[in-house]
Write an enzyme that holds these catalytic residues in place. Sequence first.
Site: not given
Lengths: 260, 399
Positions: B144, B149, B293, B377-378
């Site tokens: 990178t 990128g 709840q 990483e993507g």
Amino acid sequence: MNIVVCAKQIPDPAEPGELDPETKTLKRDGKLILDESDMYGVEMALQLADNAGGGEVTLVSMAPDNKVDGIRTGLAMGAAKAVLVSDPALAGTDALGTAKVLAAAVGKVEGADLVLTATESSDGYTGTVPEQLAELLGLPSVTFAKHIEIADGKVKVQRQTDAGYDEVECPLPCVVSVTAGVVEPRYPSFKGIMAAKSKPLDQLALADTGLEADQVGWAGGGQEIVGVEDAPEREAGEIIEDDGTGAEKIVAYLENLKLV
Amino acid sequence: MNASDERPFGVGDPRDFLEIDALLDDEERMLRDTVRRFVDDRVLPDVADWFEEGTFPRDMAKDLGALGLLGMHLEGYGCAGASATAYGLACLELEAGDSGARSFVSVQGSLAMFPIWRFGSEEQKQRWLPPMAAGEVIGCFGLTEPDSGSDPASMRTTARRDGGDWVLNGTKMWITNGSIADVAVVWAREPETSAIHGFIVPTDTPGFSAPEIHRKLSLRASITSELVLDDVRLPDEARLPEVATMRGPLSCLNEARYGILWGAMGAARACYEAALDYAGSRIQFDVPIASFQLTQRKLVDMMVKVNKGTLLALHLGRMKDRGQLSSTHVSFGKMDNVREALWVAREARGVLGANGITLEYPVIRHMNNLESVYTYEGTNEIHTLVLGQAITGISAFRA
């Protein structure tokens, strides 16, 4: 330097244990792991063999249903092989019976120079097996080792005492019990884990040990658990008001517990 | 009728609801348990301090190496040669500690060691892999760049021939381990041919520097750096000989992303379990907040996502071990598991109320870390478009 380590496989103490109401003994039908108190012996043995420049570490164990998970941990840490005695007739075996079985298993290991045990197991806590084993093997023994060195056919042991330690020497072969916490057991390496399942594991039945069924199990038990009770509720702590002697009182209290 | 049918109504293991443990073999369980114990002993006691101080203990590399975690899925050269599933389980347990610890292992094994193992010469493998597996030599991976990128092929870093040597110039950005690395695998374009070459660059080579990036609010227990290459001169022996296209770096990323799709579920599990424990002990209106709840809905959604994501990771791991895993499958796992992990972390942070924002609990640390994992990483977007292309046959991001 060939070292045998007695390795007990116990129910995981992290899981809630259960007693069998009929036999008043711990249920052992689930997964068993290597008793943490034996990991110190395994680590000590691996270090001693390394320092001696070679030799094998062999694990011996007695467990129900041919359980091997705990043994595999010891093999993954680096032990070379293991002997496991498993037989339905061994159910209910008491401490002395266990020592007889372990002695027979140790006898199957050729050329053992040293036998290491824990001082006591984390589930039974009798603390008697190491001495019984030594007696049955006809070997001298040293207990509560915090440090072991081997030289000139002897072990030199720092034997833990209330006040510190004694230096004790003993000729090989012998039985030494290793105090918990005195070495840092290594993590099994991934290579070790993958190699563990292909390491020799000698699985014996009672008949292979030369012992008879009436020497072990419920039949051979020289002791009986006659009752089991819940642990007492924790009592309230003692409060010491500091009137100038507070520190002394605390020291006296700790001395009484042999903590200082 | 079998034993499991007889279980009482409403009973399940909150920590392994789908009993995924039973899908592992003894060896995988022992390996998983070993890493979990290591993380309990060596990471969790101190990781909040590392995070606060913005450090990662370099010494840990050798401990990780002794365990066999570095390059563990590679064969030979001192590597453990474990299965892809085992590697994934290790990543999960490490990231249940901290994404920084998992990132260290991912970068060392999948990004720095893998390209040498896959594309290096025999000499390069012999020289670099054993000390890297042992953690004696720390590696990093430079692909990178500040302006490159998601589209790494647009890289500007150049490698020019000069006699028998190569001269590298350019800047790499967001490089994990950069400032503590002994060696960097740097990808650069040869201007004359447009070939993409990988170089093994010792970090003491003149012209190489790696200033650390500060003021991060994520992955703080991890070192992130810039790599500056200013006329870095290298012999041809430093070039990875077996690849000269983008396939080189992309195949490394595929390996690392595979570890991430497991690791994210470790972070998610840690957050879910923290929320479950907290909800059971935090009393408001005289009852544990787990009684409400709205809280139960949150806990159940978290539990379901952790179980589904872990099953997905295990499925992809088994596919990888059978040699059936494609990069689009990895995109599926990376895209969805990190997204879900981030969702779980944010939900857990809410359950913990004000305690959800302190380092006394692991949740905010994981949540902030996952913000990085979400885009590195993507990015989630690119993995989505990779999958879009896979099912439509139309690329939305590349002509």
